[in-house]
Design a protein around this motif. Structure first.
Motif, PDB file in Angstrom:
ATOM      1  N   VAL A 108     -17.039  -2.682   7.880  1.00 56.02           N
ATOM      2  CA  VAL A 108     -17.841  -2.177   6.759  1.00 56.02           C
ATOM      3  C   VAL A 108     -17.029  -1.224   5.889  1.00 56.02           C
ATOM      4  O   VAL A 108     -17.072  -1.278   4.656  1.00 56.02           O
ATOM      5  N   LEU A 109     -16.262  -0.337   6.529  1.00 62.29           N
ATOM      6  CA  LEU A 109     -15.471   0.644   5.790  1.00 62.29           C
ATOM      7  C   LEU A 109     -14.308   0.011   5.029  1.00 62.29           C
ATOM      8  O   LEU A 109     -13.696   0.667   4.185  1.00 62.29           O
ATOM      9  N   SER A 110     -13.990  -1.242   5.348  1.00 62.29           N
ATOM     10  CA  SER A 110     -12.900  -1.926   4.650  1.00 62.29           C
ATOM     11  C   SER A 110     -13.326  -2.416   3.282  1.00 62.29           C
ATOM     12  O   SER A 110     -12.491  -2.884   2.498  1.00 62.29           O
ATOM     13  N   TYR A 197      -7.575  -6.941  12.497  1.00 62.83           N
ATOM     14  CA  TYR A 197      -6.944  -7.894  11.577  1.00 62.83           C
ATOM     15  C   TYR A 197      -7.655  -7.880  10.218  1.00 62.83           C
ATOM     16  O   TYR A 197      -7.011  -7.964   9.163  1.00 62.83           O
ATOM     17  N   TYR A 198      -8.967  -7.783  10.249  1.00 60.85           N
ATOM     18  CA  TYR A 198      -9.754  -7.768   9.014  1.00 60.85           C
ATOM     19  C   TYR A 198      -9.394  -6.551   8.170  1.00 60.85           C
ATOM     20  O   TYR A 198      -9.180  -6.661   6.960  1.00 60.85           O
ATOM     21  N   LYS A 202      -7.432  -6.212   4.471  1.00 60.12           N
ATOM     22  CA  LYS A 202      -8.018  -5.490   3.343  1.00 60.12           C
ATOM     23  C   LYS A 202      -7.145  -4.315   2.887  1.00 60.12           C
ATOM     24  O   LYS A 202      -7.590  -3.470   2.115  1.00 60.12           O
ATOM     25  N   GLY A 203      -5.905  -4.262   3.361  1.00 62.73           N
ATOM     26  CA  GLY A 203      -4.969  -3.259   2.883  1.00 62.73           C
ATOM     27  C   GLY A 203      -4.989  -1.951   3.627  1.00 62.73           C
ATOM     28  O   GLY A 203      -4.665  -0.902   3.058  1.00 62.73           O
ATOM     29  N   TRP A 204      -5.374  -1.983   4.898  1.00 61.99           N
ATOM     30  CA  TRP A 204      -5.394  -0.748   5.695  1.00 61.99           C
ATOM     31  C   TRP A 204      -3.989  -0.136   5.758  1.00 61.99           C
ATOM     32  O   TRP A 204      -3.799   1.043   5.479  1.00 61.99           O
ATOM     33  N   GLY A 207       1.776  -3.751   3.396  1.00 62.19           N
ATOM     34  CA  GLY A 207       2.837  -4.635   3.878  1.00 62.19           C
ATOM     35  C   GLY A 207       2.470  -5.424   5.112  1.00 62.19           C
ATOM     36  O   GLY A 207       3.289  -6.192   5.627  1.00 62.19           O
ATOM     37  N   ASN A 208       1.251  -5.224   5.631  1.00 61.18           N
ATOM     38  CA  ASN A 208       0.791  -5.959   6.805  1.00 61.18           C
ATOM     39  C   ASN A 208      -0.422  -6.801   6.423  1.00 61.18           C
ATOM     40  O   ASN A 208      -1.475  -6.269   6.065  1.00 61.18           O
ATOM     41  N   TYR A 209      -0.258  -8.116   6.492  1.00 62.54           N
ATOM     42  CA  TYR A 209      -1.340  -9.011   6.105  1.00 62.54           C
ATOM     43  C   TYR A 209      -1.150 -10.363   6.790  1.00 62.54           C
ATOM     44  O   TYR A 209      -0.096 -10.651   7.374  1.00 62.54           O
ATOM     45  N   LEU A 210      -2.193 -11.171   6.750  1.00 62.14           N
ATOM     46  CA  LEU A 210      -2.149 -12.508   7.338  1.00 62.14           C
ATOM     47  C   LEU A 210      -1.773 -13.530   6.263  1.00 62.14           C
ATOM     48  O   LEU A 210      -2.325 -13.510   5.163  1.00 62.14           O
TER      49      LEU A 210
END
Length: 279
Positions: A108-110, A197-198, A202-204, A207-210
């Motif tokens: 939700v916070l993402s 992962y979600y 969402k840019g937590w 440079g880390n993404y699927l």
């Protein structure tokens, strides 16, 4: 409306984080107890043929029941004895519920505006999920290594229960309890990784993404699919991680899967044999 929803999410994330920290502290207390306990405890437990003997073994070795085995949660022990307290604490203060609640809140916070507090909350909740996963695996491994065939029964006793129930459990029920414990742990960890992962997608952490996500499919479904494929060691390769943090997170999920498979294989036969011995 956004102001009130932000206040609510902040309060909820703070409360869930605090409760999960207390839960993990209790689990760590159990892990330390397992590490320090003498080997003869398992022998005395297995040699007990009555509820009184089992109770005495648990008292002699100061078994750390949930809830209330640390000072911060000591008040829960009396509350748990009441009918209402038993229902509320027995449901809310469980590892699967807290991990799933924190996973849902992280998702939700993402969404929405990423202010300073929301970004901090994502870091705190994400870190707690990672720590929670590590603590659970450590607990499962320690109980299996130290106690062998009685690890499942002691996990069942984590929440105060009548020891007479353990003696009288039919073989089918003992096996069902084991399968439920394993499946709930597997599902909880899969969803926790999916939430991580979600949030990363969402840019937590930059440079880390699927890679190879399908824009026409809901992101939540895709991260759940990726987490399930990783923890089940299928690894189709259609979606893969980019970024060192995400790659390390995937490695940790693979190691978690490895531990779960070993624990399941070694513990299942021991559980069925023990169920026959307790009849």
């Amino acid at each position: 409306m956004n102001y009130y929803s932000n206040i609510l999410s902040q309060a909820l994330s703070s409360a869930l984080a605090a409760i999960l920290i207390l839960k993990l502290a209790e689990m760590l207390k159990c892990i330390v107890w397992v590490y320090l306990i003498e080997d003869r405890f398992a022998e005395q437990f297995l040699a007990s043929k009555s509820a009184e003997a089992l109770n005495q073994a648990l008292r002699d070795y100061h078994f750390p029941f949930f809830p209330g085995n640390i000072k911060a949660t000591r008040w829960m022990r009396r509350t748990y004895q009441t009918k209402l307290g038993h229902s509320i604490i027995g449901f809310l203060f469980r590892y699967p519920f807290l991990m799933l609640a924190v996973s849902g809140l992280l998702i939700v916070l993402s969404h929405g505006t990423q202010d300073r507090y929301t970004h901090l909350s994502r870091w705190v909740l994400g870190a707690l999920l990672i720590i929670g996963i590590a603590v659970k695996i450590l607990q499962l491994v320690m109980y299996r290594y130290k106690f062998g065939s009685i690890d499942n029964l002691l996990m069942h006793l984590s929440v105060p229960a009548l020891v007479t129930e353990i003696i009288l459990l039919p073989r089918r029920f003992v096996v069902q309890k084991f399968i439920r414990l394993f499946l709930s742990t597997f599902a909880t960890l899969t969803i926790a990784y999916s939430a991580l992962y979600y949030s990363l997608a969402k840019g937590w952490i930059g440079g880390n993404y699927l890679v190879n996500l399908d824009d026409s499919s809901p992101l939540l479904i895709q991260t759940l699919y990726f987490s399930t494929a990783t923890i089940s060691t299928v690894g189709f390769g259609d979606i893969h991680p980019h970024g060192s943090f995400l790659q390390l997170l995937c490695i940790s999920e693979m190691l978690v899967s490895f531990c779960l498979i070993i624990i399941f294989i070694t513990a299942f036969s021991a559980t069925t044999s023990l169920a026959d011995d307790l009849q």
